[in-house]
Design an enzyme around this catalytic site. Structure first.
Site, PDB file in Angstrom:
ATOM      1  N   ASN A 208      -0.539 -36.916  73.202  1.00  0.00           N
ATOM      2  CA  ASN A 208       0.905 -37.295  73.535  1.00  0.00           C
ATOM      3  C   ASN A 208       1.051 -38.555  74.578  1.00  0.00           C
ATOM      4  O   ASN A 208      -0.213 -39.016  74.990  1.00  0.00           O
ATOM      5  CB  ASN A 208       1.468 -36.125  74.240  1.00  0.00           C
ATOM      6  N   ASP A 277       0.606 -28.405  71.784  1.00  0.00           N
ATOM      7  CA  ASP A 277       0.832 -27.155  71.227  1.00  0.00           C
ATOM      8  C   ASP A 277       0.291 -26.617  70.124  1.00  0.00           C
ATOM      9  O   ASP A 277      -0.057 -25.530  69.989  1.00  0.00           O
ATOM     10  CB  ASP A 277       2.377 -27.094  70.815  1.00  0.00           C
ATOM     11  N   LYS A 287     -16.514 -38.443  60.193  1.00  0.00           N
ATOM     12  CA  LYS A 287     -15.027 -39.071  59.821  1.00  0.00           C
ATOM     13  C   LYS A 287     -14.626 -39.008  58.774  1.00  0.00           C
ATOM     14  O   LYS A 287     -15.249 -38.834  57.674  1.00  0.00           O
ATOM     15  CB  LYS A 287     -15.530 -40.644  60.006  1.00  0.00           C
ATOM     16  N   PHE A 323       6.933 -27.359  84.202  1.00  0.00           N
ATOM     17  CA  PHE A 323       7.540 -28.573  83.975  1.00  0.00           C
ATOM     18  C   PHE A 323       8.082 -28.614  82.573  1.00  0.00           C
ATOM     19  O   PHE A 323       7.281 -28.060  81.577  1.00  0.00           O
ATOM     20  CB  PHE A 323       6.610 -30.011  84.213  1.00  0.00           C
ATOM     21  N   LYS A 337      12.755 -21.877  79.287  1.00  0.00           N
ATOM     22  CA  LYS A 337      11.390 -21.809  79.699  1.00  0.00           C
ATOM     23  C   LYS A 337      11.140 -21.157  81.162  1.00  0.00           C
ATOM     24  O   LYS A 337      10.189 -20.753  81.368  1.00  0.00           O
ATOM     25  CB  LYS A 337      10.782 -23.215  79.686  1.00  0.00           C
ATOM     26  N   LYS A 341       8.527 -18.284  80.663  1.00  0.00           N
ATOM     27  CA  LYS A 341       7.221 -18.342  81.211  1.00  0.00           C
ATOM     28  C   LYS A 341       7.017 -17.895  82.684  1.00  0.00           C
ATOM     29  O   LYS A 341       6.207 -17.942  83.344  1.00  0.00           O
ATOM     30  CB  LYS A 341       6.984 -19.814  81.325  1.00  0.00           C
TER      31      LYS A 341
HETATM   32  N1  CTP Z   1       2.430 -25.325  78.867  1.00  0.00           N
HETATM   33  C1  CTP Z   1       1.463 -24.471  78.972  1.00  0.00           C
HETATM   34  N2  CTP Z   1       0.564 -24.015  77.708  1.00  0.00           N
HETATM   35  C2  CTP Z   1       0.952 -24.728  76.550  1.00  0.00           C
HETATM   36  C3  CTP Z   1       2.159 -25.494  76.480  1.00  0.00           C
HETATM   37  C4  CTP Z   1       2.705 -25.817  77.689  1.00  0.00           C
HETATM   38  O1  CTP Z   1       1.150 -24.175  79.963  1.00  0.00           O
HETATM   39  N3  CTP Z   1       0.358 -24.333  75.620  1.00  0.00           N
HETATM   40  C5  CTP Z   1       3.149 -25.568  79.903  1.00  0.00           C
HETATM   41  C6  CTP Z   1       3.507 -27.198  80.604  1.00  0.00           C
HETATM   42  O2  CTP Z   1       2.240 -27.494  81.183  1.00  0.00           O
HETATM   43  C7  CTP Z   1       4.568 -27.133  81.012  1.00  0.00           C
HETATM   44  C8  CTP Z   1       5.468 -26.059  80.426  1.00  0.00           C
HETATM   45  O3  CTP Z   1       4.417 -25.127  79.625  1.00  0.00           O
HETATM   46  O4  CTP Z   1       4.513 -26.915  82.422  1.00  0.00           O
HETATM   47  C9  CTP Z   1       6.440 -26.654  79.315  1.00  0.00           C
HETATM   48  O5  CTP Z   1       5.665 -27.331  78.315  1.00  0.00           O
HETATM   49  P1  CTP Z   1       6.474 -27.986  77.379  1.00  0.00           P
HETATM   50  O6  CTP Z   1       5.442 -28.948  76.601  1.00  0.00           O
HETATM   51  O7  CTP Z   1       7.884 -28.791  77.993  1.00  0.00           O
HETATM   52  O8  CTP Z   1       7.130 -26.929  76.575  1.00  0.00           O
HETATM   53  P2  CTP Z   1       6.339 -26.000  75.561  1.00  0.00           P
HETATM   54  O9  CTP Z   1       6.194 -24.697  76.055  1.00  0.00           O
HETATM   55  O10 CTP Z   1       5.244 -26.558  74.771  1.00  0.00           O
HETATM   56  O11 CTP Z   1       7.553 -25.730  74.446  1.00  0.00           O
HETATM   57  P3  CTP Z   1       8.105 -26.836  73.212  1.00  0.00           P
HETATM   58  O12 CTP Z   1       6.767 -27.636  73.068  1.00  0.00           O
HETATM   59  O13 CTP Z   1       8.534 -25.984  72.346  1.00  0.00           O
HETATM   60  O14 CTP Z   1       9.257 -27.603  74.057  1.00  0.00           O
END
Ligand code: CTP
Length: 413
Positions: A208, A277, A287, A323, A337, A341
């Site tokens: 990303n 994710d 490859k 975050f 969240k 979380k």
């Molecule tokens: N995070 C985490 N582990 C993951 C994904 C996210 O610990 N596998 C943490 C990130 O470091 C951040 C928070 O969760 O502090 C939110 O991450 P974000 O990418 O905004 O949300 P997601 O939980 O991945 O949900 P979505 O992608 O559906 O928005």
């Protein structure tokens, strides 16, 4: 913050004295009032006029050159200083400081000051390793002086080794740390930063737009505020940070392992990383080749949610900050969240907003607290945003501990 601080810059007689001019200039640009005090040896290498021109302040050398009968210069300078920095500090200067000698402007000023003192040694590697020099340095450390450790590299004498004056930009960072209130002293802060990369094949991955800037700013600021800092960094284009232990990882699975390994030692966790994710079910060893004009289907499986795993094993005294980078329904997702979380604080930024989110030098965030309060911080450079986030974290950590203490006392009563 360096701005507005009165800094005495002591320069002693080593070849690195010319670098003190760069330091004096950098500190002046940062709006410190820099007063230079030189030894006679220093004036063999660089002139007072150079430093006076750079700092726009008088430069002092002779302790007996008292032109104004109403003042005793070395005492006045010592009293007014917020910080004294000696850069470079020669072996001779270190010996004189360590033995309480006061035979010139710099040594008498050091004896008289109550301000914190930073010593930045610079000398030949064998001189630096000499037991007498080490003994003298230890005496200074015992006396509460702070040592800006010399670097390893080529030395003016032709040797290569430890003894190079800390580079001026690093000295500025060290001085910035010295000028910052130690509101996180005693804390162990674990920060995650950057993106993760999920391998598809040896030449391709899913990632990303995160550049790690916000996470690195948090780690840097937490160190300045006195915390021990461990930074778990995804693949980013960043220099290591002074004072921060950095653990490099690539994938979300590696980040998960590293975080779970380090989280038990942490008192504060800042999960700024943009963790992927999903990862491909299987990374190809070779490859992937196009198959005619057929579309390619990748099967992705979900990565483990690191914050949710922390939630399962966290202690009640640990403070966990998540975050959220959102593009829509930001307020709704932030609140969701925060609860799901099990966070003590959630930092939200809308990545579509100009000046906020990935790859920008500034950020605009809102802090979501478990009691439904939302606080929006001003749009500012990420280091300033990190400062404000950590102020809030330090305040909330204190509040949480006081509350826990109250509960325990009530149970005891
Ligand atoms: N995070 C985490 N582990 C993951 C994904 C996210 O610990 N596998 C943490 C990130 O470091 C951040 C928070 O969760 O502090 C939110 O991450 P974000 O990418 O905004 O949300 P997601 O939980 O991945 O949900 P979505 O992608 O559906 O928005």
């Amino acid at each position: 913050m360096i701005e507005g601080k009165r800094i005495i810059l002591g320069i002693t007689g080593g070849i690195a004295a010319y670098k003190a001019a760069i330091l004096a200039s950098a500190l002046t640009k940062r709006k410190a009032v820099v007063t230079v005090v030189m030894t006679r040896g220093a004036m063999q290498f660089i002139t007072p006029l150079t430093l006076q021109s750079l700092t726009r302040q008088p430069v002092y050398e002779d302790v007996f050159d008292e032109r104004n009968p109403a003042r005793i210069t070395h005492i006045e300078l010592a009293d007014e200083a917020d910080l004294v920095v000696v850069a470079p500090a020669t072996a001779d200067a270190i010996a004189r400081f360590a033995h309480g000698i006061g035979d010139d402007m710099l040594t008498t000023l050091l004896l008289a000051t109550r301000a914190p003192v930073v010593i930045a040694p610079a000398m030949n590697v064998h001189m630096y390793e000499n037991v007498i020099v080490q003994h003298n340095m230890n005496k200074l450390i015992e006396a509460g002086y702070h040592i800006a450790e010399p670097g390893v590299g080529p030395l003016a004498c032709g040797y290569t080794g430890k003894g190079r004056l800390m580079e001026p930009e690093d000295l500025v960072e060290f001085i910035d740390m010295m000028c910052t209130d130690k509101i996180l002293a005693g804390e162990h802060v674990l920060v995650t930063a950057g993106p993760t990369r999920e391998r598809i094949d040896p030449v391709r991955y899913i990632a990303n737009d995160s550049t790690g800037t916000m996470g690195y700013a948090l780690a840097q600021m937490a160190w300045r505020m006195g915390a021990k800092v461990t930074l778990i960094s995804g693949p980013v284009d960043k220099e290591p940070l002074m004072g921060v232990e950095v653990i490099y990882v690539t994938s979300a699975t590696e980040m998960y392992d590293a975080v779970m390994h380090h989280v038990p030692q942490a008192s504060i966790v800042l999960k700024a990383a943009a963790v992927a994710d999903y990862h491909p079910t299987e990374a190809s060893d070779s490859k992937l080749k196009k198959q005619g004009s057929d579309p390619l289907t990748l099967t992705l499986v979900q990565n483990k949610d690191i914050l949710k795993a922390i939630k399962e094993q966290r202690t009640t005294t640990q403070f966990i900050v998540g975050f959220a980078a959102e593009t829509h329904h930001a307020d709704y997702y932030a609140r969701k969240k925060l609860v799901e979380k099990g966070l003590d604080l959630l930092v939200l930024n809308n990545v579509l907003e100009p000046g906020a989110g990935f790859g920008t030098t500034t950020n605009h965030v809102s802090l979501y607290y478990p009691n439904q309060v939302v606080e929006t911080l001003p749009l500012a450079p990420k280091l300033d945003v990190a400062h404000d986030i950590l102020l809030a974290v330090a305040r909330e950590v204190k509040r949480k501990r006081e509350l826990a203490h109250l509960v325990v006392s009530e149970e005891d009563a």
